[in-house]
Write a protein that holds these residues in place. Structure first.
Motif, PDB file in Angstrom:
ATOM      1  N   ALA A  36      10.899   3.326  12.935  1.00 50.39           N
ATOM      2  CA  ALA A  36      10.112   3.127  11.720  1.00 50.39           C
ATOM      3  C   ALA A  36       8.826   3.947  11.773  1.00 50.39           C
ATOM      4  O   ALA A  36       8.411   4.548  10.774  1.00 50.39           O
ATOM      5  CB  ALA A  36       9.795   1.642  11.536  1.00 50.39           C
ATOM      6  N   ALA A  37       8.205   4.000  12.934  1.00 48.62           N
ATOM      7  CA  ALA A  37       6.982   4.779  13.110  1.00 48.62           C
ATOM      8  C   ALA A  37       7.234   6.262  12.889  1.00 48.62           C
ATOM      9  O   ALA A  37       6.424   6.964  12.267  1.00 48.62           O
ATOM     10  CB  ALA A  37       6.402   4.536  14.500  1.00 48.62           C
ATOM     11  N   GLY A  54       8.257   4.205   3.003  1.00 49.83           N
ATOM     12  CA  GLY A  54       8.706   2.985   3.655  1.00 49.83           C
ATOM     13  C   GLY A  54      10.065   3.228   4.276  1.00 49.83           C
ATOM     14  O   GLY A  54      10.579   4.352   4.265  1.00 49.83           O
ATOM     15  N   VAL A  55      10.651   2.175   4.820  1.00 49.40           N
ATOM     16  CA  VAL A  55      11.993   2.267   5.376  1.00 49.40           C
ATOM     17  C   VAL A  55      12.882   1.226   4.715  1.00 49.40           C
ATOM     18  O   VAL A  55      12.432   0.124   4.386  1.00 49.40           O
ATOM     19  CB  VAL A  55      12.004   2.099   6.910  1.00 49.40           C
ATOM     20  CG1 VAL A  55      11.243   3.244   7.572  1.00 49.40           C
ATOM     21  CG2 VAL A  55      11.429   0.758   7.335  1.00 49.40           C
ATOM     22  N   ALA A  56      14.124   1.604   4.508  1.00 46.06           N
ATOM     23  CA  ALA A  56      15.118   0.698   3.944  1.00 46.06           C
ATOM     24  C   ALA A  56      16.083   0.325   5.064  1.00 46.06           C
ATOM     25  O   ALA A  56      16.574   1.193   5.782  1.00 46.06           O
ATOM     26  CB  ALA A  56      15.856   1.373   2.795  1.00 46.06           C
ATOM     27  N   VAL A  57      16.353  -0.967   5.197  1.00 44.29           N
ATOM     28  CA  VAL A  57      17.072  -1.469   6.362  1.00 44.29           C
ATOM     29  C   VAL A  57      18.212  -2.365   5.915  1.00 44.29           C
ATOM     30  O   VAL A  57      18.042  -3.223   5.043  1.00 44.29           O
ATOM     31  CB  VAL A  57      16.126  -2.267   7.281  1.00 44.29           C
ATOM     32  CG1 VAL A  57      16.832  -2.643   8.567  1.00 44.29           C
ATOM     33  CG2 VAL A  57      14.866  -1.476   7.580  1.00 44.29           C
ATOM     34  N   ALA A 107       5.357  -3.601  11.334  1.00 47.39           N
ATOM     35  CA  ALA A 107       4.240  -3.303  12.229  1.00 47.39           C
ATOM     36  C   ALA A 107       4.353  -1.885  12.780  1.00 47.39           C
ATOM     37  O   ALA A 107       3.361  -1.146  12.855  1.00 47.39           O
ATOM     38  CB  ALA A 107       4.185  -4.316  13.361  1.00 47.39           C
ATOM     39  N   GLY A 108       5.566  -1.492  13.169  1.00 42.37           N
ATOM     40  CA  GLY A 108       5.765  -0.140  13.671  1.00 42.37           C
ATOM     41  C   GLY A 108       5.466   0.900  12.618  1.00 42.37           C
ATOM     42  O   GLY A 108       4.831   1.927  12.895  1.00 42.37           O
ATOM     43  N   PHE A 109       5.917   0.647  11.394  1.00 46.45           N
ATOM     44  CA  PHE A 109       5.681   1.589  10.300  1.00 46.45           C
ATOM     45  C   PHE A 109       4.196   1.708   9.987  1.00 46.45           C
ATOM     46  O   PHE A 109       3.652   2.812   9.877  1.00 46.45           O
ATOM     47  CB  PHE A 109       6.456   1.147   9.055  1.00 46.45           C
ATOM     48  CG  PHE A 109       6.366   2.126   7.920  1.00 46.45           C
ATOM     49  CD1 PHE A 109       7.273   3.172   7.827  1.00 46.45           C
ATOM     50  CD2 PHE A 109       5.382   2.015   6.955  1.00 46.45           C
ATOM     51  CE1 PHE A 109       7.191   4.091   6.790  1.00 46.45           C
ATOM     52  CE2 PHE A 109       5.289   2.928   5.921  1.00 46.45           C
ATOM     53  CZ  PHE A 109       6.198   3.973   5.835  1.00 46.45           C
ATOM     54  N   GLU A 110       3.532   0.577   9.825  1.00 47.17           N
ATOM     55  CA  GLU A 110       2.127   0.602   9.435  1.00 47.17           C
ATOM     56  C   GLU A 110       1.241   1.237  10.499  1.00 47.17           C
ATOM     57  O   GLU A 110       0.250   1.902  10.184  1.00 47.17           O
ATOM     58  CB  GLU A 110       1.640  -0.812   9.115  1.00 47.17           C
ATOM     59  CG  GLU A 110       2.226  -1.391   7.842  1.00 47.17           C
ATOM     60  CD  GLU A 110       1.889  -0.565   6.619  1.00 47.17           C
ATOM     61  OE1 GLU A 110       0.757  -0.050   6.533  1.00 47.17           O
ATOM     62  OE2 GLU A 110       2.748  -0.429   5.736  1.00 47.17           O
ATOM     63  N   ALA A 111       1.606   1.058  11.759  1.00 42.98           N
ATOM     64  CA  ALA A 111       0.789   1.621  12.835  1.00 42.98           C
ATOM     65  C   ALA A 111       0.780   3.144  12.799  1.00 42.98           C
ATOM     66  O   ALA A 111      -0.198   3.777  13.224  1.00 42.98           O
ATOM     67  CB  ALA A 111       1.306   1.138  14.189  1.00 42.98           C
ATOM     68  N   ALA A 112       1.862   3.741  12.275  1.00 46.62           N
ATOM     69  CA  ALA A 112       1.969   5.201  12.278  1.00 46.62           C
ATOM     70  C   ALA A 112       1.796   5.813  10.893  1.00 46.62           C
ATOM     71  O   ALA A 112       1.872   7.027  10.744  1.00 46.62           O
ATOM     72  CB  ALA A 112       3.333   5.613  12.832  1.00 46.62           C
ATOM     73  N   ARG A 133      -4.322   5.324   1.780  1.00 47.22           N
ATOM     74  CA  ARG A 133      -2.914   5.443   2.153  1.00 47.22           C
ATOM     75  C   ARG A 133      -2.137   6.140   1.035  1.00 47.22           C
ATOM     76  O   ARG A 133      -2.520   6.097  -0.120  1.00 47.22           O
ATOM     77  CB  ARG A 133      -2.313   4.060   2.410  1.00 47.22           C
ATOM     78  CG  ARG A 133      -2.909   3.386   3.635  1.00 47.22           C
ATOM     79  CD  ARG A 133      -2.210   2.057   3.890  1.00 47.22           C
ATOM     80  NE  ARG A 133      -2.822   1.363   5.017  1.00 47.22           N
ATOM     81  CZ  ARG A 133      -2.537   1.596   6.270  1.00 47.22           C
ATOM     82  NH1 ARG A 133      -1.672   2.536   6.578  1.00 47.22           N
ATOM     83  NH2 ARG A 133      -3.107   0.923   7.233  1.00 47.22           N
ATOM     84  N   PRO A 134      -1.002   6.776   1.377  1.00 44.31           N
ATOM     85  CA  PRO A 134      -0.186   7.424   0.370  1.00 44.31           C
ATOM     86  C   PRO A 134       0.271   6.422  -0.682  1.00 44.31           C
ATOM     87  O   PRO A 134       0.458   5.245  -0.410  1.00 44.31           O
ATOM     88  CB  PRO A 134       1.028   7.934   1.168  1.00 44.31           C
ATOM     89  CG  PRO A 134       0.521   8.034   2.587  1.00 44.31           C
ATOM     90  CD  PRO A 134      -0.467   6.937   2.727  1.00 44.31           C
ATOM     91  N   ARG A 135       0.465   6.896  -1.908  1.00 42.21           N
ATOM     92  CA  ARG A 135       0.857   6.041  -3.009  1.00 42.21           C
ATOM     93  C   ARG A 135       2.245   5.468  -2.789  1.00 42.21           C
ATOM     94  O   ARG A 135       3.187   6.207  -2.513  1.00 42.21           O
ATOM     95  CB  ARG A 135       0.871   6.864  -4.311  1.00 42.21           C
ATOM     96  CG  ARG A 135       1.274   6.072  -5.552  1.00 42.21           C
ATOM     97  CD  ARG A 135       1.111   6.926  -6.789  1.00 42.21           C
ATOM     98  NE  ARG A 135       2.049   8.033  -6.782  1.00 42.21           N
ATOM     99  CZ  ARG A 135       3.281   7.977  -7.280  1.00 42.21           C
ATOM    100  NH1 ARG A 135       3.719   6.855  -7.796  1.00 42.21           N
ATOM    101  NH2 ARG A 135       4.077   9.027  -7.263  1.00 42.21           N
TER     102      ARG A 135
END
Length: 202
Positions: free
Chosen positions: A147-148, A157-160, A179-184, A193-195
């Motif tokens: 995700a990062a 974002g990521v779709a899971v 958490a992994g996504f937001e950290a990176a 942050r990007p739109r």
């Protein structure tokens, strides 16, 4: 930002329970797939999931409940709705985007859910498709590290699917991936942050 896609056949628990747990953990959207169901079954399932996901529910293809958020396959004709997303797998499909609010780009990593679409794009390869709308990485995003990598590449974002559907604790998986996504996630000028994709909660 995490978007969860449904697959009732792979869900380890009743689908409504999995969706409710994902939403409690912060999933921004839930995409109801299940295109093999007949109209009556699809309508009943949409109603059941809308009861737990509310306006976070997006329906792949026509919504039997008349909702205003739809997700289209690469081949579906464009429709008018409040929120429209589309799945894309290569540069030609991305180039045809015209009027959608966001795109799922897949497969980003190897995954059993997306056979037949060629080698994985990788986060950098997905970014190189230059989507004109915010894009979500789909396919094999099953760890916070993956995700990062997607966040660092510019994904909205990521779709899971599988990682959440098969989890003993779907809420924990959603929280860990978020958490992994937001950290990176990159920050633009002044820390902005990007739109996010229109209609999708950040």
């Amino acid at each position: 930002m995490i978007v969860v896609l449904t697959d009732r056949r792979r869900a380890r628990r009743p689908l409504a329970e999995v969706v409710a747990a994902a939403v409690r953990a912060g999933a921004a959207r839930v995409v109801l797939r299940e295109r093999d169901l007949g109209y009556a079954g699809r309508r009943a399932l949409a109603a059941e999931l809308r009861a737990v996901a509310g306006d976070r529910l997006v329906v792949a293809g026509p919504d039997p409940l008349g909702g205003d958020a739809v997700h289209l396959s690469a081949a579906d004709p464009l429709v008018e709705a409040g929120l429209v997303g589309r799945s894309c797998h290569d540069a030609a499909e991305v180039a045809r985007l015209a009027g959608e609010d966001y795109a799922f780009l897949s497969p980003v990593f190897p995954t059993a859910s997306k056979p037949g679409y060629g080698p994985p794009l990788g986060p950098a390869g997905a970014a190189a498709l230059c989507s004109p709308v915010p894009w979500f990485a789909l396919g094999g995003v099953d760890t916070p590290a993956r995700a990062a990598h997607c966040a660092a590449a510019g994904a909205a974002g990521v779709a899971v699917l599988g990682a959440v559907m098969t989890a003993a604790d779907p809420a924990a998986v959603v929280a860990e991936l978020a958490a992994g996504f937001e950290a990176a996630r990159p920050r633009g000028d002044g820390g902005v942050r990007p739109r996010p994709a229109p209609g999708v909660r950040a």
